[in-house]
Write an enzyme that holds these catalytic residues in place. Sequence first.
Site, mmCIF file in Angstrom:
data_model
loop_
_atom_site.group_PDB
_atom_site.id
_atom_site.type_symbol
_atom_site.label_atom_id
_atom_site.label_comp_id
_atom_site.label_asym_id
_atom_site.label_seq_id
_atom_site.Cartn_x
_atom_site.Cartn_y
_atom_site.Cartn_z
ATOM 1 N N GLY A 1 0.823 -1.209 0.000
ATOM 2 C CA GLY A 1 0.000 0.000 0.000
ATOM 3 C C GLY A 1 0.855 1.256 0.000
ATOM 4 N N ALA A 2 0.811 1.999 -1.141
ATOM 5 C CA ALA A 2 1.534 3.283 -1.196
ATOM 6 C C ALA A 2 0.555 4.406 -0.901
ATOM 7 C CB ALA A 2 2.183 3.455 -2.565
ATOM 8 N N ILE B 1 -0.219 5.940 5.033
ATOM 9 C CA ILE B 1 0.575 5.233 6.049
ATOM 10 C C ILE B 1 1.819 4.613 5.416
ATOM 11 C CG2 ILE B 1 0.595 3.256 7.647
ATOM 12 C CD1 ILE B 1 -2.284 3.897 8.341
ATOM 13 N N GLU C 1 2.103 -1.273 -4.581
ATOM 14 C CA GLU C 1 0.813 -0.588 -4.655
ATOM 15 C C GLU C 1 -0.012 -1.200 -5.782
ATOM 16 O OE1 GLU C 1 -1.129 1.900 -3.154
ATOM 17 O OE2 GLU C 1 -2.468 1.420 -4.819
ATOM 18 N N VAL D 1 -3.100 -1.061 3.857
ATOM 19 C CA VAL D 1 -4.009 -1.045 2.704
ATOM 20 C C VAL D 1 -5.334 -0.350 3.032
ATOM 21 C CG1 VAL D 1 -3.013 -3.112 1.649
ATOM 22 C CG2 VAL D 1 -4.846 -3.352 3.338
ATOM 23 N N ALA E 1 -8.102 13.042 11.781
ATOM 24 C CA ALA E 1 -8.392 13.410 13.163
ATOM 25 C C ALA E 1 -9.195 14.711 13.237
ATOM 26 C CB ALA E 1 -7.078 13.547 13.931
ATOM 27 N N HIS F 1 8.641 38.625 4.388
ATOM 28 C CA HIS F 1 9.826 38.221 3.608
ATOM 29 C C HIS F 1 10.993 38.019 4.556
ATOM 30 C CE1 HIS F 1 12.764 38.046 0.423
ATOM 31 N NE2 HIS F 1 13.490 38.946 1.071
HETATM 32 P P1 FAD Z 1 -10.237 6.716 16.868
HETATM 33 O O1 FAD Z 1 -9.123 7.639 17.054
HETATM 34 O O2 FAD Z 1 -9.973 5.421 16.197
HETATM 35 O O3 FAD Z 1 -10.855 6.467 18.302
HETATM 36 C C1 FAD Z 1 -11.888 5.556 18.505
HETATM 37 C C2 FAD Z 1 -11.867 5.122 19.952
HETATM 38 O O4 FAD Z 1 -13.044 4.411 20.230
HETATM 39 C C3 FAD Z 1 -10.709 4.206 20.288
HETATM 40 O O5 FAD Z 1 -9.991 4.738 21.363
HETATM 41 C C4 FAD Z 1 -11.367 2.884 20.640
HETATM 42 O O6 FAD Z 1 -10.699 2.191 21.707
HETATM 43 C C5 FAD Z 1 -12.737 3.353 21.118
HETATM 44 N N1 FAD Z 1 -13.763 2.333 20.977
HETATM 45 C C6 FAD Z 1 -14.069 1.600 19.886
HETATM 46 N N2 FAD Z 1 -15.111 0.786 20.139
HETATM 47 C C7 FAD Z 1 -15.459 0.994 21.429
HETATM 48 C C8 FAD Z 1 -16.462 0.456 22.277
HETATM 49 N N3 FAD Z 1 -17.338 -0.438 21.840
HETATM 50 N N4 FAD Z 1 -16.499 0.900 23.560
HETATM 51 C C9 FAD Z 1 -15.632 1.824 24.015
HETATM 52 N N5 FAD Z 1 -14.681 2.379 23.265
HETATM 53 C C10 FAD Z 1 -14.598 1.972 21.983
HETATM 54 N N6 FAD Z 1 -5.057 11.572 10.877
HETATM 55 C C11 FAD Z 1 -4.690 12.861 10.754
HETATM 56 O O7 FAD Z 1 -5.561 13.738 10.671
HETATM 57 N N7 FAD Z 1 -3.375 13.241 10.745
HETATM 58 C C12 FAD Z 1 -2.379 12.327 10.837
HETATM 59 O O8 FAD Z 1 -1.204 12.700 10.826
HETATM 60 C C13 FAD Z 1 -2.730 10.961 10.962
HETATM 61 N N8 FAD Z 1 -1.771 10.023 11.087
HETATM 62 C C14 FAD Z 1 -2.139 8.713 11.265
HETATM 63 C C15 FAD Z 1 -1.135 7.766 11.387
HETATM 64 C C16 FAD Z 1 -1.463 6.428 11.563
HETATM 65 C C17 FAD Z 1 -0.352 5.416 11.709
HETATM 66 C C18 FAD Z 1 -2.826 6.042 11.646
HETATM 67 C C19 FAD Z 1 -3.192 4.621 11.879
HETATM 68 C C20 FAD Z 1 -3.825 6.984 11.520
HETATM 69 C C21 FAD Z 1 -3.497 8.324 11.317
HETATM 70 N N9 FAD Z 1 -4.469 9.313 11.154
HETATM 71 C C22 FAD Z 1 -4.109 10.621 10.978
HETATM 72 C C23 FAD Z 1 -5.909 8.982 11.175
HETATM 73 C C24 FAD Z 1 -6.492 9.323 12.541
HETATM 74 O O9 FAD Z 1 -5.787 8.625 13.532
HETATM 75 C C25 FAD Z 1 -7.968 8.984 12.566
HETATM 76 O O10 FAD Z 1 -8.626 9.622 11.497
HETATM 77 C C26 FAD Z 1 -8.587 9.432 13.873
HETATM 78 O O11 FAD Z 1 -7.963 8.838 14.970
HETATM 79 C C27 FAD Z 1 -10.089 9.121 13.887
HETATM 80 O O12 FAD Z 1 -10.618 9.550 15.096
HETATM 81 P P2 FAD Z 1 -11.895 8.854 15.741
HETATM 82 O O13 FAD Z 1 -12.140 9.597 16.997
HETATM 83 O O14 FAD Z 1 -12.963 8.752 14.729
HETATM 84 O O15 FAD Z 1 -11.444 7.352 16.054
HETATM 85 P P1 NAD Z 2 -4.827 4.630 2.192
HETATM 86 O O1 NAD Z 2 -6.211 4.463 1.697
HETATM 87 O O2 NAD Z 2 -4.253 5.985 2.267
HETATM 88 O O3 NAD Z 2 -3.831 3.786 1.286
HETATM 89 C C1 NAD Z 2 -3.958 2.418 1.099
HETATM 90 C C2 NAD Z 2 -3.288 2.067 -0.218
HETATM 91 O O4 NAD Z 2 -3.205 0.659 -0.296
HETATM 92 C C3 NAD Z 2 -4.064 2.547 -1.427
HETATM 93 O O5 NAD Z 2 -3.204 3.251 -2.289
HETATM 94 C C4 NAD Z 2 -4.596 1.265 -2.039
HETATM 95 O O6 NAD Z 2 -4.708 1.337 -3.432
HETATM 96 C C5 NAD Z 2 -3.529 0.277 -1.622
HETATM 97 N N1 NAD Z 2 -3.990 -1.094 -1.559
HETATM 98 C C6 NAD Z 2 -5.156 -1.571 -1.085
HETATM 99 N N2 NAD Z 2 -5.201 -2.920 -1.166
HETATM 100 C C7 NAD Z 2 -4.009 -3.305 -1.686
HETATM 101 C C8 NAD Z 2 -3.441 -4.564 -2.001
HETATM 102 N N3 NAD Z 2 -4.111 -5.681 -1.789
HETATM 103 N N4 NAD Z 2 -2.199 -4.593 -2.525
HETATM 104 C C9 NAD Z 2 -1.503 -3.422 -2.736
HETATM 105 N N5 NAD Z 2 -2.011 -2.204 -2.461
HETATM 106 C C10 NAD Z 2 -3.232 -2.145 -1.935
HETATM 107 O O7 NAD Z 2 -4.792 3.880 3.597
HETATM 108 P P2 NAD Z 2 -3.667 3.830 4.711
HETATM 109 O O8 NAD Z 2 -2.378 4.343 4.190
HETATM 110 O O9 NAD Z 2 -3.748 2.469 5.281
HETATM 111 O O10 NAD Z 2 -4.214 4.844 5.771
HETATM 112 C C11 NAD Z 2 -5.548 4.711 6.276
HETATM 113 C C12 NAD Z 2 -6.134 6.042 6.544
HETATM 114 O O11 NAD Z 2 -5.548 6.604 7.708
HETATM 115 C C13 NAD Z 2 -5.845 7.062 5.441
HETATM 116 O O12 NAD Z 2 -6.804 7.001 4.418
HETATM 117 C C14 NAD Z 2 -5.933 8.341 6.158
HETATM 118 O O13 NAD Z 2 -7.259 8.778 6.146
HETATM 119 C C15 NAD Z 2 -5.505 8.005 7.575
HETATM 120 N N6 NAD Z 2 -4.133 8.504 7.783
HETATM 121 C C16 NAD Z 2 -3.923 9.840 7.658
HETATM 122 C C17 NAD Z 2 -2.646 10.343 7.817
HETATM 123 C C18 NAD Z 2 -2.412 11.806 7.653
HETATM 124 O O14 NAD Z 2 -3.372 12.552 7.697
HETATM 125 N N7 NAD Z 2 -1.182 12.262 7.468
HETATM 126 C C19 NAD Z 2 -1.603 9.492 8.099
HETATM 127 C C20 NAD Z 2 -1.852 8.139 8.206
HETATM 128 C C21 NAD Z 2 -3.145 7.656 8.050
#
Ligand code: FAD
Ligand code: NAD
Length: 474
Positions: A190-191, A194, A213, A279, A329, A453
Site C-alpha cells: 500500500g503506497a 501510512i 501498490e 491497505v 483526526a 519576507h
Molecule cells: P479513533 O481515534 O480510532 O478512536 C476511537 C476510539 O473508540 C478508540 O480509542 C477505541 O478504543 C474506542 N472504541 C471503539 N469501540 C469501542 C467500544 N465499543 N467501547 C468503548 N470504546 C470503543 N489523521 C490525521 O488527521 N493526521 C495524521 O497525521 C494521521 N496520522 C495517522 C497515522 C497512523 C499510523 C494512523 C493509523 C492513523 C493516522 N491518522 C491521521 C488517522 C487518525 O488517527 C484517525 O482519522 C482518527 O484517529 C479518527 O478519530 P476517531 O475519533 O474517529 O477514532
Molecule cells: P490509504 O487508503 O491511504 O492507502 C492504502 C493504499 O493501499 C491505497 O493506495 C490502495 O490502493 C492500496 N492497496 C489496497 N489494497 C491493496 C493490495 N491488496 N495490494 C496493494 N495495495 C493495496 O490507507 P492507509 O495508508 O492504510 O491509511 C488509512 C487512513 O488513515 C488514510 O486514508 C488516512 O485517512 C488516515 N491517515 C492519515 C494520515 C495523515 O493525515 N497524514 C496518516 C496516516 C493515516
Amino acid sequence: MKKYDVVVIGAGPGGYVTAIRCAQLGLSVACIESWVNDEGKPALGGTCLNVGCIPSKALLDSSHHFHHIKHASNDHGITLTGITIDVNKMVSRKAKIVTTLTQGISALFNKNKVDWLKGRAQLLNNKEIEISPQHETHDEKTIVAASHIIIATGSVPTKIPPATVDNKLIVDSTGALAFNAVPHRLGVIGAGVIGLELGSVWNRLGSEVTILEALPDFLSLVDRQVAAAAEKSLRSQGLDIRLGAKVTGTGSNNREVTISYNDLQGRQQITVDKLIVAVGRSPNTAGLGVAECGIELDRRGFIVVDEHCKTNLANVYAIGDVVRGPMLAHKASEEGVAIAERIAGKPGLMNYATIPWVIYTWPEIAWVGKTEAQLQAEEIEYRTGSFPFMATGRARAMGEMNGLVKILADAKNDRVLGIHIFGANASELIAEAVITMEFDGSAEDLARTIHAHPTLSEAVHEAALAVDNRTIHL
Ligand code: FAD
Ligand code: NAD
C-alpha cells in the site's frame, strides 16, 4: 442507573473533543473508552494519540533529524562523523510523548467534568448503553442512560487474506511504530498515506524499502502535478515504489517474508525482513450492537449518517472514521464539535469542502479543495497559477528548494477552488489556504495579502499572482 445528557462512545479525537465541547456547553457528559495501552492501563486519545497521528509524527521527526544531519549538514559547512541512531531511544521518546498527551486528555476531562467510563460499550437501544469492564478488572457490567448518544468508535487496520498480520514479521501500522531495530529490507503493501509515512521513517534510518501498490497511479487522490513531484522525490530518496503490483500471497520462515505479486511484467517475488500491511482502515463497529439496534450501515460497514451526522435511530449520532468522509483526526473532531453545538441548540456546522489533507513525507504534501482532475470532471472552468519553492529566497536559504504551490481559481469569479502544496512545511502553509477558502476568498485576495519576507509563504503569494500571470520572481 446514571443518566447523562450526552454519552460519547470512544475517546479518540472525535469522541474526546466532542465530550469536552458538550461539557463546555453545560451538558452532563460521559465518555466510554475501552483502550488499554501496552502497560495494561486504560488510556484516552484513541488511534490518533496512541498509535496514529502523534507517534507516527514523533518517528517522522526523529528520522528526519537523523537523515538531515547525515545528508544535509555538509552543505551548511557542518562536518559530523560517527552519526548513529539508537532506535530504542527513539521509540521510547515516542512512547513518552504519547503518555504525556493521553494523560493530558484525562486532565482535560477532569477540568471539564467529563466522566470517563472505562470499558467496552454496547448499545442496547437509543437511550441505554451497557459497559463491559476491562478484562483485568473484576467490575460488574453497568448500564448508563443518555438523552443523546454519539458513536465515535473510529477504525481499525484493514486486513487482506494474502498477508495476515502476525505482529512479528508481518505488521500493521501499530507494529511498524514499534520496531526495535532498523529492518535491513522492509516491504510495505500500500503506497497510501501510512505506507509513505512509515516507509519514509525506516528508509531514512537505513532500510531498503520496497512499496507494492495495487493501483497503477501514484497517490491517485492527489493533484497529478503534485503527485508527480512527490513520486520523483520519494523515489530519489530510495523508496522503491512498484505500481500496479497486486499481492497474491506471502510466506514466512520466522526470519524473513517472501511476498508474491503480479504486475504488468507477470509474476514477481521479493523477500524482506519485515512487512508492513497498510491497505486502508475499516470502520470499527465490532460488538457495538449497532446493527442489532437497527442502525443502518453501508455496504463497507460505515454507519450511515446525514450531513449533520445523525443516524437513522433518533438521538443517535456518529462521527469520525466510523462514518463516510476522509479518515482524519481534525475531521472527526470538527464533526463532534458541530453535533455538540446542535444538541445545545446552537447552529453547529461542518464545512466538508475545506478539510485540509497533509501527508507528512519530506517534503510534505498538503492540499485543500479540488484537484485539477476533479474540476475537469465537473466541467468547472478554472485558472491556475503555480510557483516553485526554488524561486523563493527562504527556500534557498533553508536548502529546501524542492517544492511548488499550485492554486486553482474559478475562471468566472476568481474564487479559490483548491490549493496544492508540495514542499517543506506544507503542513503549516496549508492553513492559509484553508482560511482563504473558508472565507470564500479569491486568488486576488491572496495576491493582495502582504506576506512576510523571506518566508516559504511567499510561494503561496506568488502562486496567487501567477493565477493572473503577474508573478514577480519568475
Ligand atoms: P479513533 O481515534 O480510532 O478512536 C476511537 C476510539 O473508540 C478508540 O480509542 C477505541 O478504543 C474506542 N472504541 C471503539 N469501540 C469501542 C467500544 N465499543 N467501547 C468503548 N470504546 C470503543 N489523521 C490525521 O488527521 N493526521 C495524521 O497525521 C494521521 N496520522 C495517522 C497515522 C497512523 C499510523 C494512523 C493509523 C492513523 C493516522 N491518522 C491521521 C488517522 C487518525 O488517527 C484517525 O482519522 C482518527 O484517529 C479518527 O478519530 P476517531 O475519533 O474517529 O477514532
Ligand atoms: P490509504 O487508503 O491511504 O492507502 C492504502 C493504499 O493501499 C491505497 O493506495 C490502495 O490502493 C492500496 N492497496 C489496497 N489494497 C491493496 C493490495 N491488496 N495490494 C496493494 N495495495 C493495496 O490507507 P492507509 O495508508 O492504510 O491509511 C488509512 C487512513 O488513515 C488514510 O486514508 C488516512 O485517512 C488516515 N491517515 C492519515 C494520515 C495523515 O493525515 N497524514 C496518516 C496516516 C493515516
